[in-house]
Write a protein that holds these residues in place. Structure first.
Motif, PDB file in Angstrom:
ATOM      1  N   ALA A 179      -1.663  26.789  16.274  1.00  0.00           N
ATOM      2  CA  ALA A 179      -2.040  27.208  14.993  1.00  0.00           C
ATOM      3  C   ALA A 179      -1.293  28.785  14.854  1.00  0.00           C
ATOM      4  N   SER A 193      -5.901  22.432  13.870  1.00  0.00           N
ATOM      5  CA  SER A 193      -4.484  24.290  14.278  1.00  0.00           C
ATOM      6  C   SER A 193      -3.528  23.915  13.698  1.00  0.00           C
ATOM      7  N   MET A 195      -3.943  24.735   9.745  1.00  0.00           N
ATOM      8  CA  MET A 195      -4.038  26.124   9.466  1.00  0.00           C
ATOM      9  C   MET A 195      -2.572  27.001   9.165  1.00  0.00           C
ATOM     10  N   ALA A 246      -7.708  33.558  10.059  1.00  0.00           N
ATOM     11  CA  ALA A 246      -8.493  32.282  10.732  1.00  0.00           C
ATOM     12  C   ALA A 246     -10.061  32.332  10.538  1.00  0.00           C
TER      13      ALA A 246
END
Length: 658
Positions: free
Chosen positions: A107, A143, A146, A167
């Motif tokens: 991520a 992940s 993102m 995030a």
């Protein structure tokens, strides 16, 4: 036949015991009907039934148990359960630590966040979740989403602080969205992600993740931000001179080790712990190897310093006033849907094995609250990953206490053991991610879809191609769009069938499915296999009239008796709207113009109610509505014989073809 004749006909049929009156449901007030519809839509499991006829104190306790399920099972918890959960919790902790670090890197977040995310969220889920087997942790696909969506606008290397805060913000909105779905009882929205769409999307995302990890395997410093196959391949082969053979050899060795242990565990399921321990073993061996050989000085990148201590608060880091707020909201919603789809599917699968029920809306609330809590304690998106939950299940967990044990093990790691991961090579993390993702590329499911349903296969492959050659967002949109188009196509173009009589019975079935079924002379029996709405009313009108014209042409060309009756079997028509009522009226007018008679068989309560209110039944005549197709055919044959003989007898009431 006039009204008096219709009455005599119906009286005669009733007297010989050949028909039954089709009842019209008693009228209900609009608000009662609306209340019933809303209750069935949003509360199909009737969660409030347990509150009925209970004192106030008991209702309060039941409400607490509903939102905090652990209060229900905790009083019955035993030491034997704890012993099983202790073993399962330690087992999944050995997988959670390397997975958490790996997925955080996937991520583009600091590795320590992967450990943070395996501490607070599992504790929240243990109190609020309804699954005994779900193991909470970070998600590979989440992940990747993102990294792909946030990284498209904000660079994790050039603006690490802003990226980190976004995030947390995206995780917060994912939790809010998930909890809102649960509180508002809107869980059915997740069902629009069909199994075929999820198979293709997950396989495509796993393929993209594997491709992305070639950066770590080859030891590349610069890599594309794109996730599509073309961008990744271009980035790899334009930097051939920067490939690190040391990193490549190390990565291939550990990847082979991980795949080998997975293979051995599949061949011998009782040795599943071998593949469970392999990731942590790889981290330890890789760290020791780098430390002894000083490989970090020869092109092997390592994690570096990991801060000791528990999760620091991050509530003030949420970017509610940022210009990138809508990006965080969009990312959070998409991640939230994917996490819910995977988590609830995994939870239900294991619940089926152990024969217990999980509440989908409770799960959504639990997922939402643990992500809201996580966003305020330096965690990013968590859910119920299949790999970790499967380990939890195979390790013999008995309750959500295994998540508490795992969180405790991670807490000990955060407090005392993080310095040990300083020399962990990035290439080992890449190997861990690739080995985990290979299991998500479910080619067997794709082959099964091809054999079972070609349309589902197209949905799955469209999602896969969209993810691999476009982006994860494009793949998801394609999958949902095609699935929705299929639903709309089914509604707009419902199936209609011609029914025939199974010899020596009163059963009528589709003549295409049962070639032995015989058509009834002078009678066309049509079955409509879907609710009638505005979207399909025009099509059904044309299709029914086409069936009638085709039957008349067939009878004329074969020299058989002319068509006299058209029976519509509407037992599968669960509901009908005003456009559907207009359709029935128009079809009747067209049938009347041809000199034929329209007959209805087995209308449902909702359909009967609306047909009665619209005066259609009065226009058609009660005597032409029957409980079964058999009764309708019997009445038609009765009338045909009556017209031929000119009088009514008991003998003419029997079917010729039965």
């Amino acid at each position: 036949m006039g009204n008096n004749g219709d009455y005599m006909f119906q009286s005669t049929m009733n007297r010989i015991g050949f028909t039954h009156q089709v009842a019209i449901p008693p009228p209900q007030p609009f608000f009662n009907s609306l209340k019933g519809s809303l209750k069935e839509t949003f509360f199909p499991d009737d969660p409030f039934r347990q509150f009925k006829n209970q004192p106030s104190a008991r209702k309060f306790v039941l409400a607490l148990q509903y939102f905090l399920p652990f209060l229900e099972w905790a009083p019955r918890y035993t030491f034997q359960f704890f012993r099983a959960d202790l073993i399962a919790g330690i087992t999944i902790a050995s997988l959670a630590i390397p997975q958490g670090i790996s997925y955080a890197k996937l991520a583009n977040l600091p590795p320590i966040l992967g450990l943070y995310s395996s501490f607070v969220p599992p504790l929240v889920y243990a109190m609020m979740g309804s699954s005994r087997d779900l193991a909470v942790g970070t998600l590979a696909v989440g992940s990747l989403l993102m990294a792909s969506m946030l990284g498209g606008e904000v660079s994790a290397t050039e603006q690490p602080k802003l990226y980190l805060h976004l995030a947390f913000t995206a995780t917060f909105f994912a939790g809010v969205f998930q909890a809102a779905l649960g509180f508002l009882r809107l869980g059915f929205i997740v069902d629009f992600l069909s199994h075929a769409a999820i198979v293709g999307f997950m396989s495509g995302a796993a393929t993209v993740v594997c491709l992305q990890q070639l950066k770590g395997i080859l030891g590349l410093e610069h890599f594309t931000h794109g996730t599509d196959l073309v961008s990744v391949m271009r980035s790899i082969f334009t930097q051939i001179h920067q490939w690190r053979w040391e990193s490549g050899v190390l990565g291939c060795v550990f990847l082979f080790f991980l795949i080998l242990t997975r293979y051995l565990s599949k061949r011998r399921p009782k040795f599943f712990w071998i593949s469970v321990m392999a990731p942590l073993t790889s981290l330890i061996l890789g760290s020791v190897l780098v430390y002894l050989t000083h490989a970090e000085k020869h092109g092997v990148e390592v994690i570096g310093h990991l801060k000791k201590g528990l999760n620091p608060p991050s509530l003030t880091s949420l970017e509610f006033g940022s210009e990138h707020l809508m990006l965080a909201v969009k990312t959070g919603i998409i991640m939230g849907v994917i996490a819910l789809a995977e988590g609830i599917a995994v939870g239900r699968s294991f619940a089926m094995f152990k024969n217990y029920h999980i509440d989908g809306n409770k799960e959504m609330i639990a997922f939402g609250m643990m992500n809201i809590a996580g966003s305020c304690t330096s965690c990013y998106l968590t859910g119920g990953p299949f790999s970790r939950s499967a380990v939890n299940f195979n390790a013999g967990c008995k309750s959500a206490v295994s998540n508490i044990v795992m969180a405790t093990a991670v807490m000990i790691t955060l407090l005392f053991l993080t310095p040990l991961f300083h020399y962990t090579p990035i290439v080992v993390l890449s190997s861990l991610i690739i080995s985990a993702m290979v299991g998500l590329i479910d080619y067997e499911a794709a082959v099964h879809l091809w054999k079972l349903d070609k349309f589902d296969f197209i949905v799955s492959m469209s999602a896969y191609i969209g993810v691999v050659f476009g982006s994860v967002e494009i793949g998801l949109i394609i999958a949902v769009t095609i699935s929705m188009l299929r639903v709309l196509l089914f509604i707009a173009r419902p199936r209609t069938y011609v029914l025939g009589n199974i010899p020596n019975s009163m059963i009528y079935r589709n003549i295409d499915q049962y070639p032995v079924a015989n058509s009834v002379p002078g009678v066309l029996i049509l079955q409509i296999d879907a609710p009638i709405y505005f979207a399909n009313a025009s099509y059904l009108r044309e299709r029914i009239l086409r069936w009638i014209n085709e039957e008349e042409d067939r009878l004329k060309s074969s020299g058989e008796n002319s068509l006299n009756y058209v029976i519509l079997d509407i037992s599968s028509v669960g509901s009908i709207d005003t456009s559907g009522i207009d359709l029935m009226k128009e079809v009747k007018k067209n049938i009347d113009r041809k000199g034929l008679k329209m007959v209805l068989a087995n209308p449902g309560s909702e359909v009967m109610k609306k047909l009665d209110k619209s005066k259609f039944i009065e226009n058609l005549g009660h005597e032409w509505i029957y409980l079964t197709v058999g009764e309708a055919v019997g009445a038609c044959n009765f009338m045909l014989h009556t017209c031929k003989s000119g009088h009514v007898t008991h003998e003419t009431a029997h079917l010729d073809n039965v």
